[in-house]
Write a protein that holds these residues in place. Sequence first.
Motif, PDB file in Angstrom:
ATOM      1  N   GLU A 173       3.967   5.870   2.271  1.00 34.75           N
ATOM      2  CA  GLU A 173       4.414   7.008   2.273  1.00 34.75           C
ATOM      3  C   GLU A 173       3.815   8.417   3.197  1.00 34.75           C
ATOM      4  O   GLU A 173       4.604   8.940   3.500  1.00 34.75           O
ATOM      5  CB  GLU A 173       4.193   7.893   0.669  1.00 34.75           C
ATOM      6  N   TYR A 174       2.675   7.871   3.518  1.00 37.71           N
ATOM      7  CA  TYR A 174       2.022   8.984   4.446  1.00 37.71           C
ATOM      8  C   TYR A 174       2.695   8.611   6.052  1.00 37.71           C
ATOM      9  O   TYR A 174       3.076   9.881   6.444  1.00 37.71           O
ATOM     10  CB  TYR A 174       0.544   8.539   4.727  1.00 37.71           C
TER      11      TYR A 174
ATOM     12  N   ARG B 294       6.110  10.185   5.859  1.00 35.92           N
ATOM     13  CA  ARG B 294       6.193  11.518   6.103  1.00 35.92           C
ATOM     14  C   ARG B 294       6.015  11.791   7.468  1.00 35.92           C
ATOM     15  O   ARG B 294       6.572  13.060   7.798  1.00 35.92           O
ATOM     16  CB  ARG B 294       5.115  12.279   5.476  1.00 35.92           C
TER      17      ARG B 294
ATOM     18  N   ASP C  89       1.007  -1.230  -0.048  1.00 33.62           N
ATOM     19  CA  ASP C  89      -0.150   0.000  -0.152  1.00 33.62           C
ATOM     20  C   ASP C  89       0.955   1.087  -0.180  1.00 33.62           C
ATOM     21  O   ASP C  89       1.186   1.819   1.009  1.00 33.62           O
ATOM     22  CB  ASP C  89      -1.111   0.054   1.138  1.00 33.62           C
ATOM     23  N   LEU C  90       1.395   1.541  -1.402  1.00 35.35           N
ATOM     24  CA  LEU C  90       2.194   2.799  -1.378  1.00 35.35           C
ATOM     25  C   LEU C  90       1.874   4.039  -0.782  1.00 35.35           C
ATOM     26  O   LEU C  90       2.717   4.642  -0.132  1.00 35.35           O
ATOM     27  CB  LEU C  90       2.688   2.744  -2.795  1.00 35.35           C
ATOM     28  N   GLU C  91       0.726   4.245  -0.740  1.00 37.40           N
ATOM     29  CA  GLU C  91      -0.126   5.652  -0.439  1.00 37.40           C
ATOM     30  C   GLU C  91       0.263   5.740   0.924  1.00 37.40           C
ATOM     31  O   GLU C  91       0.656   6.612   1.460  1.00 37.40           O
ATOM     32  CB  GLU C  91      -1.478   5.716  -0.745  1.00 37.40           C
ATOM     33  N   SER C  92      -0.472   4.519   1.805  1.00 38.44           N
ATOM     34  CA  SER C  92      -0.114   4.528   3.275  1.00 38.44           C
ATOM     35  C   SER C  92       1.198   4.589   3.719  1.00 38.44           C
ATOM     36  O   SER C  92       1.601   5.168   4.559  1.00 38.44           O
ATOM     37  CB  SER C  92      -1.143   3.320   3.777  1.00 38.44           C
TER      38      SER C  92
END
Length: 410
Positions: A258-259, A262, A253-256
């Motif tokens: 990266e979140y 950050r 789950d690349l989006e999570s």
Amino acid sequence: MFPLQTLGERIRVLRKQRKLTLEALAGEQLTKGMLSLIENNKANPSMESLSYIAERLGIEVSKLLEEVNPQELRDLLKTVEKLFTVEVDELKDEYKQILELVEPYVEKLSQGYEAARLLEIYSRALYYEKKDGWQELLNKAGAIYDQMNIIRRLAAVGMFRSMVKFTEHDYESALDILLKERSEIEERSVFIDSLTRLDFDYLEAVLHYAVGDADEAIRVMNAGIEFSKENQVFYRIDHLYRLATFHAMMNEDLESMEYYERKLLLYGEFADDKEVMFFTIFAKVHYLTSYKKEYKAAMELIDAHYEEHNLSNWHTPYSYMEKGKVLYGLGKFEEALSCFGKIVIADYIHHPFDLSIFYEKDAYAALCYLELGDKAEAHRSIEIAVDNISSMPRTPYKDFIMKTYESIRK
């Protein structure tokens, strides 16, 4: 060393603290000579004399009869705490020193925070030194904390019991103990401090992952993160974000991912925490090598960032693992084998995810040997990987090892 004070020594110390001479303390009921004999342990005072001495010192008789005075224990605890909080990778003989310092007092430790904390640390040192009797003393420390209603330390005792099973890789028992300890504390306590709550959340999430219950791990982990944000308490938040990052990675789950990376970067910059900053780099490299198989990009990231970090011994096995995978992917099989050969799994690494990452080294080594034409070593290495991974829960790392095993067997 902190020698135990005798009754006479306690009287003399208290007299001098109050700036009294022998004559002044002796008063009308004792002679200077008799008081001197008492202070030098050459005469035993009667209870009447003890009451008189205590009255002139301005304390209760019970204080004189204590086998260890509170200030002694406070001084001892201060020294022991310093020894106990040494970083794991810097440990030398600190636990042995703790045992030597506390052992003369153990039988006398029966009440008060200092006594309980010394018993707790002493019992842990016994455990780490693989000596018997630690359970009984840990229970005694817990009982004193319980009587005094010191919830944070009582919880710490319960968490340690759980972690003992965790280090034995009995993950089910570790989780059962933690849930029982947490339930008992939550049932009896109206208020649990934020740090204890977050300790429970983090360890519970870790153990749910360890037994393969990702759904429950995510629930507890997210509850901890939300509690931390709502209450503006950032204790354990980096550990919770690391868990979340790793879970997102395993699910690609690349989006999570990266979140949470950050969030970790923001925390690392705010807290000036270099280890957190390193973790974000490691996570990116690991994702490139284990999931995307983009070895060139991983090598560029390693070259760009690893040298600027003064890596501790704790990071070295992970660094060798990632470099080894990159070298394998770039066709540098002998160099890769050299990296895998340098990996030593630290004896404080016990979570199935961490272990599974390192158990992959033998699978990669097997692939390297296969490419070099050494089928015998390839078979030997993959058998080691399969033996190690067999008891671990299913992860992408276990899948990779088993897939490699089937490929080499063909």
